[in-house]
Design an enzyme around this catalytic site. Structure first.
Site, mmCIF file in Angstrom:
data_model
loop_
_atom_site.group_PDB
_atom_site.id
_atom_site.type_symbol
_atom_site.label_atom_id
_atom_site.label_comp_id
_atom_site.label_asym_id
_atom_site.label_seq_id
_atom_site.Cartn_x
_atom_site.Cartn_y
_atom_site.Cartn_z
ATOM 1 N N SER A 146 22.460 -28.061 -65.830
ATOM 2 C CA SER A 146 23.190 -27.015 -66.857
ATOM 3 C C SER A 146 23.579 -25.879 -65.835
ATOM 4 O O SER A 146 24.345 -25.077 -66.508
ATOM 5 C CB SER A 146 21.891 -26.532 -67.633
ATOM 6 O OG SER A 146 20.944 -25.984 -66.912
ATOM 7 N N HIS A 167 25.769 -32.809 -70.354
ATOM 8 C CA HIS A 167 24.801 -31.810 -70.584
ATOM 9 C C HIS A 167 24.335 -31.780 -72.060
ATOM 10 O O HIS A 167 25.016 -31.327 -73.058
ATOM 11 C CB HIS A 167 25.481 -30.461 -69.996
ATOM 12 C CG HIS A 167 24.432 -29.355 -70.342
ATOM 13 N ND1 HIS A 167 24.995 -27.994 -70.667
ATOM 14 C CD2 HIS A 167 23.173 -29.238 -70.140
ATOM 15 C CE1 HIS A 167 23.522 -27.330 -70.986
ATOM 16 N NE2 HIS A 167 22.674 -27.942 -70.438
ATOM 17 N N GLU A 179 27.887 -31.474 -73.735
ATOM 18 C CA GLU A 179 28.981 -31.217 -72.976
ATOM 19 C C GLU A 179 29.316 -32.172 -72.091
ATOM 20 O O GLU A 179 28.586 -32.510 -71.005
ATOM 21 C CB GLU A 179 28.591 -29.708 -72.221
ATOM 22 C CG GLU A 179 28.598 -28.732 -73.309
ATOM 23 C CD GLU A 179 28.225 -27.400 -72.723
ATOM 24 O OE1 GLU A 179 28.580 -26.239 -72.936
ATOM 25 O OE2 GLU A 179 27.404 -27.064 -71.569
ATOM 26 N N ASN A 217 26.702 -22.193 -71.842
ATOM 27 C CA ASN A 217 25.874 -20.971 -70.990
ATOM 28 C C ASN A 217 26.794 -19.616 -70.421
ATOM 29 O O ASN A 217 26.439 -19.011 -69.987
ATOM 30 C CB ASN A 217 25.214 -21.573 -69.917
ATOM 31 C CG ASN A 217 23.848 -22.265 -70.265
ATOM 32 O OD1 ASN A 217 23.362 -21.734 -71.273
ATOM 33 N ND2 ASN A 217 23.406 -23.316 -69.847
#
Length: 526
Positions: A146, A167, A179, A217
């Site tokens: 991540s 991810h 992802e 993120n």
């Protein structure tokens, strides 16, 4: 960041050595999926692959852990049967396809290997170097990282083109988003195969390039950062900020309660990692207040204390909520209120007489005060006027709370008029300090800015960005979708006002967002 790397893979870069991967669009369901790492995430990924019909092999470097994970997964399947989400026959078949591996060599026949081990680059690099000696050239290698660079993890591989990021979000069996991250050398057909395989597993994949934080993120940082900034400026307490973003903004959780759930150390580490990866770009600057919380050991729910107390019997703090006030009988609406225009109909439905006049877009209260939507300016800048700002809402009809901000020059009677006006709509009202951009408005503007910048740099498509933010962090709307609803020009305007008051570069609007504002203007002029 390599802005020229597209979300399709390595179309813009020199191709790596061709792999022997078949041109199948998915990993065939009869092929083995191996998962390395048997913590919460590893077990979750294994469960998803298992329920999708694959033979699954689990490996962990710690002796006995793989066997324990098989037992834990079997128990999970039993619970699914008990809840009626899996029939007994499917459970038996799944258990028959699930095996523990005592050695990496037992993963030799895997068509896909997903790594979910500790977030340390050298450890991951070593693992994949060993895996490459074991598996065939047609095996897709994937990392669930991540925070680390997919490109860097694959850097030492003989066939980096068959390496991709997958991810998942925790808990993997429940959250739909994955992802699919293309590193600098990832082959386009490998990225497509991974993407289609995730769809076959019932997930909602999005494609993105290998950039710090990927999509979620990276773009989510302002949701936490702006709340922390308002708190650090003394604008409002954590409970009130959380309530503003929940009850007014429509977010499922506020940033303070959410970081307490995630873990302050985890959230702060991600923020710091993204900031450092972007060479300390001020848009991602970490919070000193959060750093001090981490240093004090107050990490949230897992330690019993974070921004809030989780001790037995502890009551959650209440947000600031204004006392009942009498609503004005009539108001004057000057000009167009923009995103807040739906309020006019709500006022009329509540029995408040509304008179429309031309003007720059604000509500004139009977006592002479001006009530306007947060635009990045502050009340103290208006020397001879009583200015009250109200915050942005995703949906003013459904919002259960309205947030107001005013300066010292506003008379208490004028503030009570504003409070009573919104209470007449059945809303709770919170009054915060004189903070530029307030809470929801500046948060949404920054989310939209980072989202537009990511699209402009080829990190992901606009559709995938909005999908990722809705599904990955449960936002009420995608940031680009919300910016379009609010208007790109007002969003850029708010950021420019913030930039004027905080000239660090943090709030300078990105070229991507400004481009959208000009396109919006051009469309409106037709």
């Amino acid at each position: 960041m390599s802005a020229n790397v597209t979300v399709r893979g390595s179309d813009d870069v020199t191709a790596s050595e061709p792999t022997a991967l078949a041109q199948d669009r998915t990993v065939s369901v009869d092929r083995t999926v191996a998962v390395v790492g048997t913590g919460t995430m590893g077990q979750g990924i294994a469960q998803v692959a298992l329920v999708a019909g694959h033979p699954v092999r689990l490996y962990d470097s710690a002796p006995g852990r793989a066997g324990e994970a098989v037992a834990a997964l079997t128990a999970r399947l039993d619970r699914l049967v008990e809840k009626g989400r899996l029939d007994a026959t499917a459970r038996e078949a799944a258990v028959g396809r699930l095996h523990a591996a005592a050695d990496l060599a037992e993963l030799a026949d895997a068509a896909l290997v997903v790594e979910a081990i500790v977030e340390l680059l050298p450890v991951k690099q070593q693992l994949f170097a060993e895996l490459e000696k074991v598996v065939g050239d047609d095996t897709v290698l994937a990392t669930n990282t991540s925070s680390l660079s997919v490109t860097a993890i694959a850097g030492g591989l003989r066939l980096p083109g068959r390496f991709v990021g997958l991810h998942f979000f925790n808990p993997a069996p429940l959250l739909p988003l994955v992802e699919v991250v293309s590193g600098f050398a990832t082959d386009a057909d490998v990225a497509t195969r991974a993407y289609e395989t995730m769809k076959a597993w019932g997930k909602t994949p999005v494609r993105c390039a290998d950039t710090p934080g990927f999509i979620v993120n990276r773009i989510a940082r302002p949701f936490y950062a702006e709340a922390l900034r308002v708190y650090e400026e003394g604008g409002a307490d954590p409970a009130t900020i959380d309530a503003a973003l929940r009850d007014c903004g429509g977010f499922k959780m506020g940033p303070f309660e959410l970081t307490d759930l995630i873990g302050q150390d985890v959230n702060e580490a991600v923020t710091r990692s993204v900031w450092e990866s972007f060479h300390q770009d001020p848009k991602f600057t970490p919070s000193l207040a959060q750093r001090r919380l981490v240093e004090s050991g107050r990490l949230g729910r897992k330690t019993g204390q974070g921004w809030f107390s989780y001790a037995e019997g502890a009551e959650p703090p209440s947000p600031h909520t204004a006392e009942p006030a009498e609503a004005p009988a009539k108001i004057v609406v000057r000009g167009d209120l923009g995103p807040a225009e739906p309020l006019v109909g709500l006022f009329e439905e509540a029995g408040i007489k509304v008179r429309r006049k031309g003007g720059p877009g604000y509500i004139a209260l009977p006592g002479g005060g001006r009530l306007g939507l947060a635009d990045g300016e502050t009340a103290f800048e208006y020397y001879n006027e009583e200015i009250i700002y109200f915050d942005l809402a995703l949906d003013y009809a459904r919002a259960s709370r309205i947030v107001l901000s005013t300066g010292d020059r506003t008379a208490p009677e004028t503030l009570r008029e504003a409070v009573g006006l919104f209470q007449a709509l059945g809303k709770q009202v919170s009054v915060i300090g004189d903070v530029p951009g307030m809470i929801v408005a500046r948060t949404v503007a920054m989310l939209a800015d980072l989202a537009a910048d990511a699209v402009d740099r080829g990190v992901a498509t606009a559709e995938d960005v909005d999908t990722a933010m809705r599904l990955g962090v449960n936002y009420p709307a995608g940031p680009l979708e919300w910016a379009e609803k609010v208007g790109h020009r007002p969003t850029v305007g708010l950021l420019r006002e913030l930039h004027e008051r905080y000239p660090t570069g943090r709030y300078a609007p990105s070229v991507g967002l400004v481009r959208r504002a000009y396109a919006e203007d051009a469309e409106d002029s037709r």
